[in-house]
Motif scaffolding. Sequence first.
Motif, PDB file in Angstrom:
ATOM      1  N   ASP A  61       0.799  -1.226   0.000  1.00 58.97           N
ATOM      2  CA  ASP A  61       0.000   0.000   0.000  1.00 58.97           C
ATOM      3  C   ASP A  61       0.833   1.278   0.000  1.00 58.97           C
ATOM      4  O   ASP A  61       0.474   2.232  -0.677  1.00 58.97           O
ATOM      5  CB  ASP A  61      -0.925   0.037   1.230  1.00 58.97           C
ATOM      6  N   PHE A  64       1.479   2.979  -3.375  1.00 58.73           N
ATOM      7  CA  PHE A  64       0.444   3.827  -3.947  1.00 58.73           C
ATOM      8  C   PHE A  64       0.491   5.210  -3.321  1.00 58.73           C
ATOM      9  O   PHE A  64       0.406   6.222  -4.022  1.00 58.73           O
ATOM     10  CB  PHE A  64      -0.927   3.183  -3.728  1.00 58.73           C
ATOM     11  N   TYR A 556       0.058  -2.070  -6.903  1.00 61.47           N
ATOM     12  CA  TYR A 556       0.611  -0.770  -6.539  1.00 61.47           C
ATOM     13  C   TYR A 556       2.100  -0.703  -6.824  1.00 61.47           C
ATOM     14  O   TYR A 556       2.606   0.291  -7.323  1.00 61.47           O
ATOM     15  CB  TYR A 556       0.381  -0.503  -5.053  1.00 61.47           C
ATOM     16  N   ASP A 569      -5.269  -3.795  -8.822  1.00 60.26           N
ATOM     17  CA  ASP A 569      -4.269  -3.492  -7.793  1.00 60.26           C
ATOM     18  C   ASP A 569      -4.897  -3.542  -6.412  1.00 60.26           C
ATOM     19  O   ASP A 569      -6.039  -3.967  -6.249  1.00 60.26           O
ATOM     20  CB  ASP A 569      -3.552  -2.159  -8.072  1.00 60.26           C
TER      21      ASP A 569
END
Lengths: 724, 116
Positions: A61, A64, A556, A569
């Motif tokens: 994460d 991103f 990501y 994603d």
Amino acid sequence: MATMPILPNMPALDLIKSFKLKTKQQELLIRVSILCLVYILAFITRLFSVLRYESMIHEFDPYFNYRTTLYLTQNGFYDFWNWFDYESWYPLGRIVGGTLYPGLMVTAALIYRILHFLRFAVHIREVCVLTAPFFASNTTLVAYFFGKEIWDTGAGLVAAILIAICPGYISRSVAGSYDNEGVAIFALLFTFYLFVKAVNTGSLAWSLASAFGYFYMVSAWGGYVFIINLIPLYVLVLLITGRYSMRLYVAYNCMYVLGMLLAMQIRFVGFQHVQSGEHMAAMGVFFLLQVFYFLDWVKHMLSDTKLFQAFLRITVTCAVAVGAIALGLGMLSGYISPWTGRFYSLLDPTYAKDHIPIIASVSEHQPTAWSSFMFDFHILLFLFPAGLYFCFKRLSDATIFIVMYGLTSMYFAGVMVRLILVATPAVCLVSAIAVSATVKNLTVLLRSKNKGVQTGSTKGSSSSKASSKALLDQSQPFQKNGAIALLFGAFYLLSKYATHCTWVTSEAYSSPSIVLAARGAHGSRVIFDDYREAYFWLRQNTPPDAKVMSWWDYGYQITAMGNRTVIVDNNTWNNTHIATVGRAMSSYEDEAIEIMRSLDVDYVLVVFGGVTGYSSDDINKFLWMVRIGGGVFPVIKEPDYLVNGEYRVDKGAAPKMLNCLMYKLCYYRFGEMLTEYGKPPGYDRARGVEIGNKDIKLEHLEEAFTTSNWIVRIYKVKPPNNRW
Amino acid sequence: MGRASSKEDAGALFHSLRSAYAATPLNLKIIDLYVGFAIFTALIQVVYMAIVGSFPFNSFLSGVLSCVGTAVLAVCLRIQVNKENKEFKDLSPERAFADFVLCNLVLHLVIMNFLG
């Protein structure tokens, strides 16, 4: 206040003595220096991975978040807020501006701009990597003030120290973990502190500050729902226990109205505060407060109680009727949406497993085992009930709040591993009360004999109690020894806690996940940098408009480092799209190529741990692909891939398993590979078996790249054959 | 309780409320008037929404919430300024009014951003 010596040739000792501070200043100096050390400690203890590997972003994460922050600093806020990303979720795209929580990115961009303004030319990646430790340090300061508000400065200091090194918090705020929680926990504790301060003082200014704190929390994390439900619950508890006061009215109303309005400015949240079932508790309590205080005011004005009873009856029946009708109409007509699956699975933990396999598949959403609690909390686990006891002994508005926060967050932490993070500040604060109160009582016992003689002291009330106690305690001469022993025990426990926390941080929570490390044959450290190798290969050797299909875990990272368009994603907002990819991975090659051609896929990326023994690879995740794909496309049936309910990849595996696309892509050419001394070729080290299908031929795909340790494998989709 | 007596009760209730309210100081009555006006404006907006529909929902929400918000803030001001409240004994009315103005400023700035 130091009296400067007039004669310059005074001896050194007298010089030092003349600088003697009064006790209050000594105390202030000690407090400030402790807080400074704790601030630095909280920052430093999170730097293990930066020192061992390099300054990089961890996990999935955060990539991103890093990409969006990069976009923000390069293109400005207006473009960021209105960004439509066509490079992910091909061919759907993603409305990034409206589907993210901007707090983290805006904070990092702001720090970046301030540093550049001061002429520190840092790269945005460094700012991103160190944002979480910086905010962890700020959280310790907030914990100090919160502890001071609830109990006293001693508890505040202990709370700051405990939360600085608590593993439950470190797990999500280590350097490189550039995720929403790093900032959100700071915002959570800050909002709670401001609200408790507002309730204690009844000032509109503090309520306004807490509304802004709530706005920051809403902008930072989806877990703000916890705040907007805990605070109304708290108000309700205060009303029921009869502790309501005018200050409560001022604090809650100002915070709710302004907080709600500010929260609706975030596009992702939108109108949820008036339309979603999860936020209705706050609105209900708002209206309840109006009715309640109106009745209180009327009661105050009317001198006759009989008349008031009549008025009370009329108003209460009217209010309840109107409220029930409004709520019923809203829920029946569907205007007020019911609790979403993500939060409903917190109330009913079995819900996700049956209905939403994507939520059930995330490892962080599993229920918590006792070992996790012990690992993350250590001694705080038994100090928490002790602290609850102290809180109940001295109930006030603030201690009721911390008790409620602690109990509700511990319940949710038991339901989902990830939520240990939300419970950590409460546990630290309550444990701090226990530690501080116990140590204070023990030291009072220790000093009781001396205090009986002396009259001057700073803690006036405790000394008078102590002097009276001293007269009583003459008969028990071992009390002082017992107190010393207990104090030593307390310090031993706390030092064990510090050791444990540092060990946990170093061993468990400082791995970047994208770079793997292992011990070689001679004890030397071996680094597997395969992920980045593969992503940079993608970046440099594929056409810029190439589309990459992989499982959603890597989406990501592929867009951030490989700079290529992906099909799915980690946002997982479209279950059907993910199920399509899952279906493609689980089908035979001929069916899969149809799906891949329909999605314009150019490259397929799989992660394989058979050569290195890496266990989080796609073959181990494969059953989730089957479940998610089968949830939308009934043609994929999980029993087809299992043998007697067992998941196998060796000779005895199911035929569909041995010939599906994922198997072929992972084990292509693996049958010739010697992985371990003394084992046959094609021995899968992660599963511990020799694979069943060693002679794999690919018809529609060709191997494009395999990293040096075979962890990431990239395949190119061949164009259709010429008709002739 | 018979019908006639409940009517008498209502009448007595009304009269005693009226006489009790007449005794409140003038500044509090002004604040109450302001609160009443704000709620009345909010009700008009809701009726209008019921007739015309709620299409720019953010505009409707911002309108209603500005009325409700300023009413609530005025009630908070009234609580803080009221001499009978012992809890706010050492809060000067100037400070209370300054807080009120600040909160209203923030409220209306957010409303203007949200109005669309």
